[in-house]
Design a protein around this motif. Structure first.
Motif, short mmCIF file in Angstrom:
data_model
loop_
_atom_site.label_atom_id
_atom_site.label_comp_id
_atom_site.label_asym_id
_atom_site.label_seq_id
_atom_site.Cartn_x
_atom_site.Cartn_y
_atom_site.Cartn_z
N GLY A 184 0.80 -1.21 0.00
CA GLY A 184 0.00 0.00 0.00
C GLY A 184 0.84 1.27 0.00
N VAL A 185 2.16 1.11 -0.06
CA VAL A 185 3.08 2.25 -0.04
C VAL A 185 3.92 2.22 -1.32
CG1 VAL A 185 5.02 3.31 1.18
CG2 VAL A 185 3.20 2.18 2.47
N TYR A 186 4.09 3.37 -1.95
CA TYR A 186 4.93 3.45 -3.13
C TYR A 186 6.39 3.10 -2.80
CZ TYR A 186 1.69 6.15 -6.17
OH TYR A 186 0.66 6.57 -6.96
N HIS A 187 7.12 2.73 -3.85
CA HIS A 187 8.58 2.66 -3.81
C HIS A 187 9.08 3.32 -5.08
CE1 HIS A 187 12.39 0.04 -2.85
NE2 HIS A 187 12.62 1.34 -2.83
N PHE A 188 9.71 4.48 -4.94
CA PHE A 188 10.24 5.23 -6.06
C PHE A 188 11.75 4.99 -6.16
CE2 PHE A 188 6.88 8.61 -4.89
CZ PHE A 188 5.91 7.95 -5.62
N TYR A 189 12.22 4.83 -7.40
CA TYR A 189 13.65 4.70 -7.68
C TYR A 189 14.07 5.85 -8.59
CZ TYR A 189 13.44 -0.27 -6.23
OH TYR A 189 13.29 -1.46 -5.53
N TYR A 190 15.02 6.65 -8.14
CA TYR A 190 15.57 7.74 -8.94
C TYR A 190 17.03 7.44 -9.25
CZ TYR A 190 11.69 10.21 -6.59
OH TYR A 190 10.47 10.58 -6.08
N GLY A 191 17.48 7.85 -10.45
CA GLY A 191 18.88 7.60 -10.77
C GLY A 191 19.30 8.18 -12.09
N ASP A 192 20.28 7.53 -12.71
CA ASP A 192 20.75 7.97 -14.01
C ASP A 192 19.82 7.42 -15.08
OD1 ASP A 192 21.49 5.30 -14.32
OD2 ASP A 192 23.66 5.69 -14.32
N GLU A 193 20.27 7.42 -16.30
CA GLU A 193 19.38 7.11 -17.42
C GLU A 193 18.76 5.72 -17.35
OE1 GLU A 193 20.18 7.88 -22.05
OE2 GLU A 193 20.53 9.53 -20.65
N THR A 194 19.51 4.73 -16.91
CA THR A 194 18.98 3.36 -16.86
C THR A 194 19.01 2.77 -15.46
OG1 THR A 194 21.15 2.47 -17.50
CG2 THR A 194 19.57 2.87 -19.27
N ALA B 53 4.84 4.22 -15.66
CA ALA B 53 3.63 3.53 -15.19
C ALA B 53 3.92 2.79 -13.89
CB ALA B 53 3.15 2.54 -16.26
N LEU B 54 2.88 2.55 -13.10
CA LEU B 54 3.04 1.79 -11.87
C LEU B 54 3.31 0.34 -12.21
CD1 LEU B 54 2.91 1.65 -8.76
CD2 LEU B 54 0.46 1.17 -8.99
N GLN B 55 4.48 -0.14 -11.82
CA GLN B 55 4.87 -1.52 -12.08
C GLN B 55 4.71 -2.35 -10.80
OE1 GLN B 55 5.56 -2.61 -15.14
NE2 GLN B 55 5.29 -0.52 -15.91
N LEU B 56 4.07 -3.49 -10.93
CA LEU B 56 3.86 -4.38 -9.80
C LEU B 56 4.50 -5.72 -10.07
CD1 LEU B 56 0.07 -3.72 -9.04
CD2 LEU B 56 2.06 -2.68 -7.94
N PRO B 57 5.07 -6.34 -9.05
CA PRO B 57 5.59 -7.70 -9.24
C PRO B 57 4.42 -8.67 -9.47
CG PRO B 57 5.62 -7.13 -6.92
CD PRO B 57 5.22 -5.89 -7.66
N PRO B 58 4.69 -9.82 -10.08
CA PRO B 58 3.60 -10.75 -10.41
C PRO B 58 2.69 -11.09 -9.24
CG PRO B 58 5.63 -11.45 -11.46
CD PRO B 58 6.00 -10.31 -10.56
N GLN B 59 3.25 -11.19 -8.02
CA GLN B 59 2.42 -11.61 -6.89
C GLN B 59 1.39 -10.56 -6.49
OE1 GLN B 59 5.73 -11.00 -6.75
NE2 GLN B 59 6.40 -10.20 -4.78
N ILE C 227 -4.62 -1.76 -4.98
CA ILE C 227 -3.38 -1.02 -4.70
C ILE C 227 -3.45 0.38 -5.31
CG2 ILE C 227 -0.91 -0.92 -5.24
CD1 ILE C 227 -0.89 -4.00 -4.94
N GLU C 228 -3.95 0.48 -6.54
CA GLU C 228 -4.02 1.78 -7.20
C GLU C 228 -4.98 2.72 -6.49
OE1 GLU C 228 -4.85 0.86 -11.28
OE2 GLU C 228 -2.71 0.72 -11.78
N LYS C 229 -5.98 2.17 -5.79
CA LYS C 229 -6.88 3.00 -4.98
C LYS C 229 -6.21 3.45 -3.69
CE LYS C 229 -11.33 1.18 -6.60
NZ LYS C 229 -12.55 0.43 -6.20
N GLU C 230 -5.32 2.62 -3.16
CA GLU C 230 -4.71 2.92 -1.87
C GLU C 230 -3.60 3.96 -1.98
OE1 GLU C 230 -3.03 0.54 2.07
OE2 GLU C 230 -3.74 -0.56 0.31
#
Length: 317
Positions: A44-54, A288-294, A302-305
């Motif tokens: 229910g909590v985002y995880h953002f990753y910031y970095g270089d190009e890839t 886009a919001l990426q989710l693991p398969p599980q 999740i998108e509502k939360e």
């Protein structure tokens, strides 16, 4: 014998709001959002990753944004400062940029030879630095709104405050392939690879209060290992050190183990791959919001939360 640890993989911190976090790191600092996903242990909590190009190891700063979370406290037993690398020729550009966005900062000072260091904090009080140097050959985000010649290259170093440096230094040098490469006063610098993005500074700070978790603090630091085999070999070394590492956990973009170093900082060892293009193309990372398969079956809930967020770097040109 192959090197089991090659340097820093990423640093993960805690924030008090998702949108202001995005605005600061993609807008003001011009980092690329390379992944927008959720905390795999608390979806229910985002995880953002910031970095270089890839999203190369050594460039990734990640956040768990908990809306409205109280501030933590910097102190010993905590990674208190995360430092970004920039060319010396970019100093005026960045000082003017910090002034433009009303970011308070300390005047540049030399730490080790060839390093001009500027300390500042994000909106949550997370300790950050810009280190202007001529040692870094990496590229940053080449087509963001920050001119490519002034783009952040990735990390330069991290700074950990400890009661004393000896026990953590022993772990770094005996199990994690680091060596002492510089020292000055109460600061001891270690590196697995002697290059910007991989320096770990231990600062002896026995008179400081212990750090308290909360927004504006670092949750953990991750070190990079080449592959699953080196990760398993490293895990056995940590078991023998009696630091009780977790089993290997699948984080979709890498696999991880976690353990606490003697001073209390949470360490992670993450594989260099498969990387952030496993579920998005390079051109569309972080969109886009990426989710693991599980978690895919729970996507609607999740998108509502999680609160809607937007990438708006155009507001910060």
């Amino acid at each position: 014998m192959d090197q089991l640890i090659t340097g820093i993989h990423h640093v993960t911190a805690i924030a008090a709001g998702a949108q202001k976090n995005i605005d600061f790191y993609t807008g003001i600092l011009g980092l690329r959002m390379v992944k927008k996903t959720v905390n795999f242990d608390a979806p229910g909590v985002y995880h953002f990753y910031y970095g270089d190009e890839t999203g190369h190891p050594g460039s990734i700063l990640t956040f768990f944004p908990y809306e409205g979370l109280a501030h933590g406290r910097h102190g010993k037993g905590m990674l208190n400062t995360t430092t970004f690398s920039l060319p010396i020729t970019s100093m005026n550009y960045w000082l003017e940029r910090l002034q433009r966005f009303d970011i308070a900062y300390k005047q540049p000072q030399e730490r080790f030879e060839g390093e001009a260091v500027v300390y500042f904090e994000d909106a949550d009080g997370l300790g950050l630095e810009l280190v202007f140097n001529d040692k870094d050959t990496r590229s940053g985000f080449t087509y963001g709104h920050i001119p490519a010649e002034h783009a952040i290259r990735g990390f330069y170093n991290v700074e950990i405050w400890e009661e004393g440096y000896e026990r953590t230094a022993g772990l770094l040098t005996e199990q994690l392939d680091h060596r002492l490469i510089a020292e000055k006063g109460n600061r001891f610098r270690f590196a697995a690879t002697d290059a910007p993005g991989n320096y770990v500074d231990i600062v002896c700070s026995p008179d400081s209060l212990r750090g308290l978790a909360g927004s504006g603090t670092v949750h953990h630091i991750a070190f990079s290992t080449p592959n699953a085999a080196t990760q398993q070999e490293l895990r056995l070394k940590i078991v023998k050190r009696m630091l009780n590492p977790t089993p290997v956990l699948d984080r979709n973009y890498f696999t991880s183990i976690y353990f606490r170093e003697p001073g209390g900082v949470l360490f992670e060892v993450a594989t260099a791959g498969p990387g952030f293009t496993v579920d998005e193309s390079k051109d569309h990372l972080g969109e886009a919001l990426q989710l693991p398969p599980q978690f895919e079956a729970d996507r609607a809930a999740i998108e509502k939360e999680v609160l809607p967020v937007t990438l708006a770097p155009a507001n910060f040109k």
